[in-house]
Design an enzyme around this catalytic site. Structure first.
Site, PDB file in Angstrom:
ATOM      1  N   ASP A 265       1.391   6.049   2.586  1.00 13.99           N
ATOM      2  CA  ASP A 265       0.827   4.729   2.821  1.00 13.99           C
ATOM      3  C   ASP A 265      -0.668   4.906   2.573  1.00 13.99           C
ATOM      4  O   ASP A 265      -1.359   5.561   3.351  1.00 13.99           O
ATOM      5  CB  ASP A 265       1.107   4.324   4.278  1.00 13.99           C
ATOM      6  CG  ASP A 265       0.351   3.069   4.691  1.00 13.99           C
ATOM      7  OD1 ASP A 265      -0.664   2.741   4.068  1.00 13.99           O
ATOM      8  OD2 ASP A 265       0.779   2.429   5.660  1.00 13.99           O
TER       9      ASP A 265
ATOM     10  N   LYS B   3       4.562   1.187  15.866  1.00 16.80           N
ATOM     11  CA  LYS B   3       3.450   1.973  16.413  1.00 16.80           C
ATOM     12  C   LYS B   3       3.679   2.400  17.866  1.00 16.80           C
ATOM     13  O   LYS B   3       2.986   1.955  18.788  1.00 16.80           O
ATOM     14  CB  LYS B   3       2.141   1.197  16.260  1.00 16.80           C
ATOM     15  CG  LYS B   3       1.929   0.706  14.825  1.00 16.80           C
ATOM     16  CD  LYS B   3       0.547   0.852  14.311  1.00 16.80           C
ATOM     17  CE  LYS B   3       0.430   0.638  12.823  1.00 16.80           C
ATOM     18  NZ  LYS B   3       1.142  -0.419  12.147  1.00 16.80           N
TER      19      LYS B   3
ATOM     20  N   ASP C 272       0.806  -1.224   0.000  1.00 20.22           N
ATOM     21  CA  ASP C 272       0.000   0.000   0.000  1.00 20.22           C
ATOM     22  C   ASP C 272       0.838   1.273   0.000  1.00 20.22           C
ATOM     23  O   ASP C 272       0.347   2.349   0.307  1.00 20.22           O
ATOM     24  CB  ASP C 272      -0.979  -0.010   1.191  1.00 20.22           C
ATOM     25  CG  ASP C 272      -0.268  -0.192   2.526  1.00 20.22           C
ATOM     26  OD1 ASP C 272       0.965  -0.335   2.540  1.00 20.22           O
ATOM     27  OD2 ASP C 272      -0.971  -0.183   3.556  1.00 20.22           O
TER      28      ASP C 272
HETATM   29  N1  GDD Z   1       0.710 -11.593   2.800  1.00 12.77           N
HETATM   30  C1  GDD Z   1       0.383 -10.881   3.860  1.00 12.77           C
HETATM   31  N2  GDD Z   1      -0.030 -11.540   4.990  1.00 12.77           N
HETATM   32  N3  GDD Z   1       0.441  -9.547   3.801  1.00 12.77           N
HETATM   33  C2  GDD Z   1       0.106  -8.838   4.911  1.00 12.77           C
HETATM   34  C3  GDD Z   1      -0.319  -9.452   6.097  1.00 12.77           C
HETATM   35  C4  GDD Z   1      -0.393 -10.894   6.127  1.00 12.77           C
HETATM   36  O1  GDD Z   1      -0.763 -11.513   7.122  1.00 12.77           O
HETATM   37  N4  GDD Z   1      -0.588  -8.479   7.006  1.00 12.77           N
HETATM   38  C5  GDD Z   1      -0.334  -7.305   6.393  1.00 12.77           C
HETATM   39  N5  GDD Z   1       0.062  -7.523   5.125  1.00 12.77           N
HETATM   40  C6  GDD Z   1       0.429  -6.526   4.121  1.00 12.77           C
HETATM   41  C7  GDD Z   1      -0.671  -5.475   3.941  1.00 12.77           C
HETATM   42  O2  GDD Z   1      -1.552  -5.883   2.903  1.00 12.77           O
HETATM   43  C8  GDD Z   1       0.148  -4.254   3.572  1.00 12.77           C
HETATM   44  O3  GDD Z   1       0.404  -4.188   2.189  1.00 12.77           O
HETATM   45  C9  GDD Z   1       1.484  -4.466   4.274  1.00 12.77           C
HETATM   46  O4  GDD Z   1       1.552  -5.852   4.596  1.00 12.77           O
HETATM   47  C10 GDD Z   1       1.605  -3.646   5.569  1.00 12.77           C
HETATM   48  O5  GDD Z   1       0.482  -3.905   6.375  1.00 12.77           O
HETATM   49  P1  GDD Z   1      -0.424  -2.709   6.913  1.00 12.77           P
HETATM   50  O6  GDD Z   1      -1.549  -3.332   7.654  1.00 12.77           O
HETATM   51  O7  GDD Z   1      -0.721  -1.747   5.840  1.00 12.77           O
HETATM   52  O8  GDD Z   1       0.567  -2.094   7.994  1.00 12.77           O
HETATM   53  P2  GDD Z   1       0.664  -0.610   8.519  1.00 12.77           P
HETATM   54  O9  GDD Z   1       0.418   0.359   7.449  1.00 12.77           O
HETATM   55  O10 GDD Z   1      -0.145  -0.491   9.752  1.00 12.77           O
HETATM   56  O11 GDD Z   1       2.216  -0.540   8.988  1.00 12.77           O
HETATM   57  C11 GDD Z   1       3.254  -0.988   8.133  1.00 12.77           C
HETATM   58  O12 GDD Z   1       3.538  -0.015   7.147  1.00 12.77           O
HETATM   59  C12 GDD Z   1       4.073   1.233   7.634  1.00 12.77           C
HETATM   60  C13 GDD Z   1       4.437   2.088   6.449  1.00 12.77           C
HETATM   61  O13 GDD Z   1       3.429   2.146   5.565  1.00 12.77           O
HETATM   62  C14 GDD Z   1       4.499  -1.294   8.967  1.00 12.77           C
HETATM   63  O14 GDD Z   1       5.428  -1.924   8.124  1.00 12.77           O
HETATM   64  C15 GDD Z   1       5.090  -0.019   9.566  1.00 12.77           C
HETATM   65  O15 GDD Z   1       6.315  -0.314  10.233  1.00 12.77           O
HETATM   66  C16 GDD Z   1       5.358   0.990   8.467  1.00 12.77           C
HETATM   67  O16 GDD Z   1       5.840   2.216   9.015  1.00 12.77           O
HETATM   68 MG    MG Z   2      -0.277   0.276   5.511  1.00  8.80          MG
END
Ligand code: GDD
Ligand code: MG
Length: 343
Positions: free
Chosen positions: A214, A155, A104
């Site tokens: 994001d 977080k 994303d």
């Molecule tokens: N295959 C798979 N399986 N993908 C996953 C899973 C899973 O179980 N869980 C999450 N993802 C994918 C989501 O689809 C997304 O593309 C990505 O991993 C990150 O997950 P998010 O749920 O969007 O996390 P976030 O936005 O809260 O936090 C993450 O992104 C931030 C930056 O955008 C973390 O990586 C943070 O450390 C980071 O700062």
């Molecule tokens: Mg995200």
């Protein structure tokens, strides 16, 4: 080199849109997020592995119907394994240094410079770093003047913040990373794998500038569109509509029709087959496709899913997200920041 795209999250913060479309297929500037991401990868990436789970069949279908010029392998997790578990789960498809990317993320990151930096650093992994004012929604990263990472905290609560540099969601990893992740387990790479590796000095950070979003929340999704519209991918003013005001930057898909005295823009993206009747104003919004927007509506900072009918004189607050196939009756009032189309 190969790329692994993490695209298996449930996309809960993008509901109700993600009840019907996986987040990675939601359009950004009328192009599915994951496709857009793949198109920004360096040419040398010949194989893209998509780690998917939620609505994996939709992704399979999408890539069967759309040839994007690179080999795409979709690896399914029966149950989402978390970001670390998902990376471990694609181990057999990766045989060298690889890029792993949160599906994303939209950014100006130069992957080739990051890869060069990674090779010189000699670490197991390099994490892209982006500076923000409020890092509490992200993973924060502490590092030294050589960009060697010492701390990683996912977080943080406001009082735990020790850095404004966040994990921008792009990693370059050596296959050695697989030795640190147990198979077939739900594991968060951010919470369970990066913090110990950081304290052992095995990770490095790569700062970049330009833009980064994001797109995983409605607010960020609109912000991603604003950023990209500002970059000039917008529509020429000569669009053949009469008595219509188009205020750039705006992107309008195919087969749209806009009625008299309506105003579209600024910062508005209409997908394909959108009909907007007269006297309606749409600003700072995204309308996905196949939707009718009636007369005398004023839409501001909203996202509207596929196949909706918004009848005349609907009062919609800002921050509203309307899921697919919703019908909003004439005169309805929708409060700020609400969602329509729960399951
Ligand atoms: N295959 C798979 N399986 N993908 C996953 C899973 C899973 O179980 N869980 C999450 N993802 C994918 C989501 O689809 C997304 O593309 C990505 O991993 C990150 O997950 P998010 O749920 O969007 O996390 P976030 O936005 O809260 O936090 C993450 O992104 C931030 C930056 O955008 C973390 O990586 C943070 O450390 C980071 O700062
Ligand atoms: Mg995200």
């Amino acid at each position: 080199m190969q790329a692994v795209i993490l695209a298996g999250g449930l996309g809960t913060r993008m509901r109700p849109l993600t009840y019907t479309t996986p987040k990675s297929l939601l359009p950004i500037m009328n192009e599915p997020m994951v496709e857009r991401l793949i198109n920004t990868l360096p040419k040398e990436i010949d194989r893209v592995v998509i780690a998917a789970s939620y609505m994996v069949d939709r992704l399979r279908e999408h890539f069967k119907e759309n040839d994007i010029g690179r080999k795409v392998v979709i690896v399914e997790e029966k149950e989402p394994l978390g970001t670390g578990g998902a990376i471990k789960n694609v181990q057999k498809h990766v045989d060298d240094t690889f890029i792993a990317i949160n599906g994303d993320v939209i950014s100006s990151l130069d992957y080739t410079s990051m890869r060069d930096f990674h090779k010189d650093s000699g670490g197991i992994g390099t994490i892209s770093l982006w500076e923000v004012k409020d890092p509490t929604r992200y993973g924060i990263i502490g590092f030294d003047s050589q960009l060697k990472i010492s701390r990683f905290l996912e977080k943080p609560a406001p009082k735990e913040v020790f850095s404004n540099w966040i994990n921008a969601g792009v990693y370059i990893l050596e296959p050695e990373i697989f030795n640190f992740i147990e198979p077939d387990k739900i594991i968060s790479i951010e919470k369970e794998i990066f913090p110990p590796l950081a304290s052992e000095g095995k990770l490095f950070g790569f700062k970049f500038y330009g833009f980064w979003v994001d797109a995983g929340t409605p607010e960020a999704y609109l912000s991603a569109h604003r950023t990209l519209l500002d970059k000039g991918v917008s529509l020429a003013l000569s669009y053949p509509y009469e008595n219509v005001r188009i205020v750039p930057p705006v992107l309008i898909g195919d087969e749209c029709w806009i009625g008299e005295n309506s105003e579209i823009g600024p910062y508005t993206c209409l997908g394909n087959s959108i009909e907007v009747l007269s006297e309606t104003k749409i600003t700072n919004s995204v309308v996905l496709g196949n939707t009718l927007i009636g007369r005398s509506n004023h839409l501001k900072e909203v996202i509207i899913g596929y196949g909706c009918t918004i009848e005349d004189e609907v009062t919609m607050g800002s921050g509203v997200v309307v899921g697919d196939n919703q019908i909003l009756k004439k005169g309805t009032t929708v409060p700020d920041n609400s969602t329509m189309g729960e399951m």
